[in-house]
Enzyme design. Structure first.
Site, PDB file in Angstrom:
ATOM      1  N   LYS A  53       0.836  -1.220   0.000  1.00 54.02           N
ATOM      2  CA  LYS A  53       0.000   0.000   0.000  1.00 54.02           C
ATOM      3  C   LYS A  53       0.865   1.262   0.000  1.00 54.02           C
ATOM      4  O   LYS A  53       0.636   2.187  -0.765  1.00 54.02           O
ATOM      5  CB  LYS A  53      -0.899  -0.013   1.245  1.00 54.02           C
ATOM      6  CG  LYS A  53      -1.483   1.328   1.614  1.00 54.02           C
ATOM      7  CD  LYS A  53      -2.343   1.267   2.854  1.00 54.02           C
ATOM      8  CE  LYS A  53      -1.660   1.480   4.175  1.00 54.02           C
ATOM      9  NZ  LYS A  53      -1.292   2.873   4.523  1.00 54.02           N
TER      10      LYS A  53
ATOM     11  N   CYS B 145      -4.994  12.932  13.457  1.00 55.91           N
ATOM     12  CA  CYS B 145      -4.909  11.502  13.201  1.00 55.91           C
ATOM     13  C   CYS B 145      -4.951  10.750  14.521  1.00 55.91           C
ATOM     14  O   CYS B 145      -4.383  11.200  15.507  1.00 55.91           O
ATOM     15  CB  CYS B 145      -3.604  11.216  12.477  1.00 55.91           C
ATOM     16  SG  CYS B 145      -3.444   9.536  11.992  1.00 55.91           S
TER      17      CYS B 145
ATOM     18  N   ILE C 166       3.096  18.314   9.006  1.00 55.87           N
ATOM     19  CA  ILE C 166       3.662  18.229   7.657  1.00 55.87           C
ATOM     20  C   ILE C 166       4.715  19.326   7.441  1.00 55.87           C
ATOM     21  O   ILE C 166       5.000  19.709   6.330  1.00 55.87           O
ATOM     22  CB  ILE C 166       2.570  18.272   6.554  1.00 55.87           C
ATOM     23  CG1 ILE C 166       1.720  19.539   6.696  1.00 55.87           C
ATOM     24  CG2 ILE C 166       1.718  17.047   6.534  1.00 55.87           C
ATOM     25  CD1 ILE C 166       0.948  19.849   5.415  1.00 55.87           C
TER      26      ILE C 166
HETATM   27  N1  EPU Z   1       6.928  14.186  11.043  1.00 61.25           N
HETATM   28  C1  EPU Z   1       7.154  15.502  11.356  1.00 61.25           C
HETATM   29  N2  EPU Z   1       6.981  16.435  10.377  1.00 61.25           N
HETATM   30  C2  EPU Z   1       6.604  16.103   9.108  1.00 61.25           C
HETATM   31  C3  EPU Z   1       6.387  14.745   8.791  1.00 61.25           C
HETATM   32  C4  EPU Z   1       6.559  13.807   9.792  1.00 61.25           C
HETATM   33  O1  EPU Z   1       7.493  15.833  12.488  1.00 61.25           O
HETATM   34  O2  EPU Z   1       6.473  16.993   8.274  1.00 61.25           O
HETATM   35  C5  EPU Z   1       7.104  13.157  12.088  1.00 61.25           C
HETATM   36  C6  EPU Z   1       5.853  12.322  12.308  1.00 61.25           C
HETATM   37  O3  EPU Z   1       4.944  12.964  13.173  1.00 61.25           O
HETATM   38  C7  EPU Z   1       6.431  11.050  12.878  1.00 61.25           C
HETATM   39  C8  EPU Z   1       7.741  10.913  12.126  1.00 61.25           C
HETATM   40  O4  EPU Z   1       8.038  12.231  11.621  1.00 61.25           O
HETATM   41  O5  EPU Z   1       6.711  11.230  14.237  1.00 61.25           O
HETATM   42  C9  EPU Z   1       7.722   9.962  10.960  1.00 61.25           C
HETATM   43  O6  EPU Z   1       6.576  10.181  10.158  1.00 61.25           O
HETATM   44  P1  EPU Z   1       6.605   9.989   8.591  1.00 61.25           P
HETATM   45  O7  EPU Z   1       6.531  11.320   7.937  1.00 61.25           O
HETATM   46  O8  EPU Z   1       7.747   9.111   8.224  1.00 61.25           O
HETATM   47  O9  EPU Z   1       5.236   9.243   8.350  1.00 61.25           O
HETATM   48  P2  EPU Z   1       4.402   9.303   7.008  1.00 61.25           P
HETATM   49  O10 EPU Z   1       5.334   9.432   5.873  1.00 61.25           O
HETATM   50  O11 EPU Z   1       3.310  10.292   7.131  1.00 61.25           O
HETATM   51  C10 EPU Z   1       4.449   6.744   6.500  1.00 61.25           C
HETATM   52  C11 EPU Z   1       3.449   5.632   6.376  1.00 61.25           C
HETATM   53  C12 EPU Z   1       2.875   5.305   7.743  1.00 61.25           C
HETATM   54  C13 EPU Z   1       4.031   4.909   8.661  1.00 61.25           C
HETATM   55  C14 EPU Z   1       5.073   6.027   8.709  1.00 61.25           C
HETATM   56  C15 EPU Z   1       6.302   5.689   9.515  1.00 61.25           C
HETATM   57  C16 EPU Z   1       2.567   5.942   4.169  1.00 61.25           C
HETATM   58  C17 EPU Z   1       1.398   6.228   3.318  1.00 61.25           C
HETATM   59  N3  EPU Z   1       2.389   6.027   5.476  1.00 61.25           N
HETATM   60  O12 EPU Z   1       3.733   7.869   7.006  1.00 61.25           O
HETATM   61  O13 EPU Z   1       2.036   4.186   7.553  1.00 61.25           O
HETATM   62  O14 EPU Z   1       3.562   4.655   9.938  1.00 61.25           O
HETATM   63  O15 EPU Z   1       5.504   6.358   7.363  1.00 61.25           O
HETATM   64  O16 EPU Z   1       6.923   4.564   8.997  1.00 61.25           O
HETATM   65  O17 EPU Z   1       3.623   5.612   3.673  1.00 61.25           O
HETATM   66  C18 EPU Z   1       0.182   2.788   7.924  1.00 61.25           C
HETATM   67  O18 EPU Z   1       0.439   2.247   6.839  1.00 61.25           O
HETATM   68  O19 EPU Z   1      -0.635   2.311   8.749  1.00 61.25           O
HETATM   69  C19 EPU Z   1       0.888   4.030   8.267  1.00 61.25           C
HETATM   70  C20 EPU Z   1       0.451   4.861   9.215  1.00 61.25           C
END
Ligand code: EPU
Length: 421
Positions: free
Chosen positions: A22, A116, A123
């Site tokens: 996914k 969430c 972001i």
């Molecule tokens: N974070 C920030 N600022 C940002 C972005 C993220 O502080 O601008 C923080 C987040 O709050 C978190 C950490 O950085 O503490 C890592 O988050 P990340 O950005 O890596 O998460 P994501 O890219 O939004 C993806 C997966 C998630 C998975 C996370 C971590 C997708 C679509 N989603 O999310 O998957 O948990 O990486 O591995 O790729 C799931 O599939 O159930 C799911 C939640």
């Protein structure tokens, strides 16, 4: 709304085939926005989140068709740059259309994703990265409005409080493919899904180096072409089935998997006593003796994935002794604990650390509620081993990320079925 009913306590036996990832499909679909050509994506799972992404693509003027796990994406002459609130608010991953949309259309309007249940998901890193490529950014009426005639390559540091960010890396990498000059992303995520996306972009003609490292380099090009791509297997679904075999004392063979994407998980479970044999695309998991308690700390790849933390907790609950989970990606991702407690499981939370008092006796079946995707999977696993009947409501969360989960479990001998609430 549907609910799942499980009658627990049968060891799972047989063979299961893993679906496409996914979390690869979603950014890869977004990446198709970078070209005017047709793209074909294969090995796509039939999932709620994928359907949401297809709706967003249609809202952006892209024709999409999905049949037998193959998505064909074709831009129309009606392309536009607004990803609407009604869709983005239902799936945070939709924010990854921002980078490609801006790079290709020179303007992007993407609704700010909301809160969430797994905790705050800012972001800021996405916005920092896009801004450093020279875009003008504004927030208007709940939308991120980004503009740039042509993005410029730059040196971008993308580390946050919790390390690298998967989708911020995806967003900036996609935007940089069409920027003028060279972009270096420091503290880039190197999750297998990011590597899959980078391979897709390279096939399209992007110039990307140091893939799978924390320092990705991208030399911008003028245009990208349409391609065909086969998505990698879902490592989180794979991990969930490995745990399912352990928790039910089963013996299952997992096909179409990538064990090399799960080194940390396999190592932890082997240390605990689970027998796991791997070959290139197959994993055999057999319960041979009582498992020992475990301790895990979630970390960015190649550390233990946060997306398997909840499922591991269910396994710990039936592993005699004290196990410990420390969540270092989403310190509040523990909603499943209260539902597992309802099944008689003893888990206490101390800040971002959960202490699981594993017991010899089985959890007791109960009526529980799914709160998010991975928490739902943890409840299914607990239900598979529980005494009596477990009823899980709100399973639309599960349908967002696990393809045909109850069919796959039934084929392994589980007693699980869906009912309309
Ligand atoms: N974070 C920030 N600022 C940002 C972005 C993220 O502080 O601008 C923080 C987040 O709050 C978190 C950490 O950085 O503490 C890592 O988050 P990340 O950005 O890596 O998460 P994501 O890219 O939004 C993806 C997966 C998630 C998975 C996370 C971590 C997708 C679509 N989603 O999310 O998957 O948990 O990486 O591995 O790729 C799931 O599939 O159930 C799911 C939640």
């Amino acid at each position: 709304m549907d609910k799942l009913i499980i009658e627990g306590a049968k060891p799972l036996k047989g063979t299961v085939t893993i679906s496409g990832a996914k979390n690869s499909c979603l950014p890869i679909l977004a990446a198709t926005l970078l070209t005017d050509d047709k793209c074909v994506i294969k090995n796509v799972p039939s999932l709620g989140d994928v359907f949401t992404m297809l709706k967003i693509m249609r809202a952006l003027g892209i024709d999409t068709a999905m049949k037998d796990g193959v998505i064909t994406v074709k831009p129309t002459t009606r392309r536009n740059f607004t990803a609407p609130y009604e869709l983005v608010s239902t799936m945070r991953a939709s924010v990854c259309v921002l980078g490609p949309l801006l790079a290709k259309m020179k303007r992007a309007e993407v609704s700010f994703p909301g809160g969430c249940v797994i905790g705050p998901r800012p972001i800021d890193l996405h916005l920092k990265g896009i801004k450093s490529l020279g875009a003008r950014l504004d927030v208007k009426e709940g939308y991120i409005v980004a503009e740039s005639k042509r993005l410029r390559g730059n040196h971008v540091y993308l580390g946050g409080h919790f390390g690298s960010s998967v989708l911020a890396t995806a967003n900036v990498m996609m935007a940089a493919t069409l920027a003028r000059g060279r972009t270096v992303i420091e503290n880039a995520a190197c999750e297998p899904e990011i590597v899959d996306l980078a391979h897709f972009l390279k096939k399209m003609g992007a110039k990307i180096e140091n893939i799978a490292t924390h320092r990705i380099e991208i030399e911008g090009v003028k245009s990208l072409k349409g391609v065909t791509h086969h998505v990698i297997p879902d490592r989180i679904e794979t991990g969930t089935f490995i745990i399912a075999s352990g928790i039910t004392r089963g013996d299952i063979t997992i096909k179409n998997a990538r064990p090399d994407h799960l080194n940390c998980v396999i190592d932890k479970l082997r240390e605990s006593g689970l027998s796991i044999d791997t070959s290139k695309n197959t994993i055999k998991v057999k319960y041979k003796k009582p498992l020992r308690p475990m301790d895990i700390t979630t970390l960015p790849y190649p550390g233990f994935p946060t997306d398997l933390q909840a499922q591991m907790m269910s396994l710990m609950a039936v592993t005699e002794g004290i196990s410990v989970v420390t969540e270092k990606i989403y310190p509040e991702r523990f909603i499943h604990i209260s539902e597992l407690n309802r099944m008689g499981v003893d888990i206490k939370l101390e800040g971002p650390t959960a202490i699981v008092k594993g017991m010899k006796k089985r959890p007791s079946g109960a009526r529980v509620m799914a709160s998010d995707l991975r928490a739902s999977a943890a409840l299914v696993l607990a239900g598979l081993v529980a005494k009596g009947k477990t009823e899980i409501s709100r399973i639309y969360h599960l349908d967002r990320g696990y393809e045909k989960i109850e069919k796959k479990l039934v084929s392994l001998g589980a007693k699980i079925w869906r009912e309309h609430e």
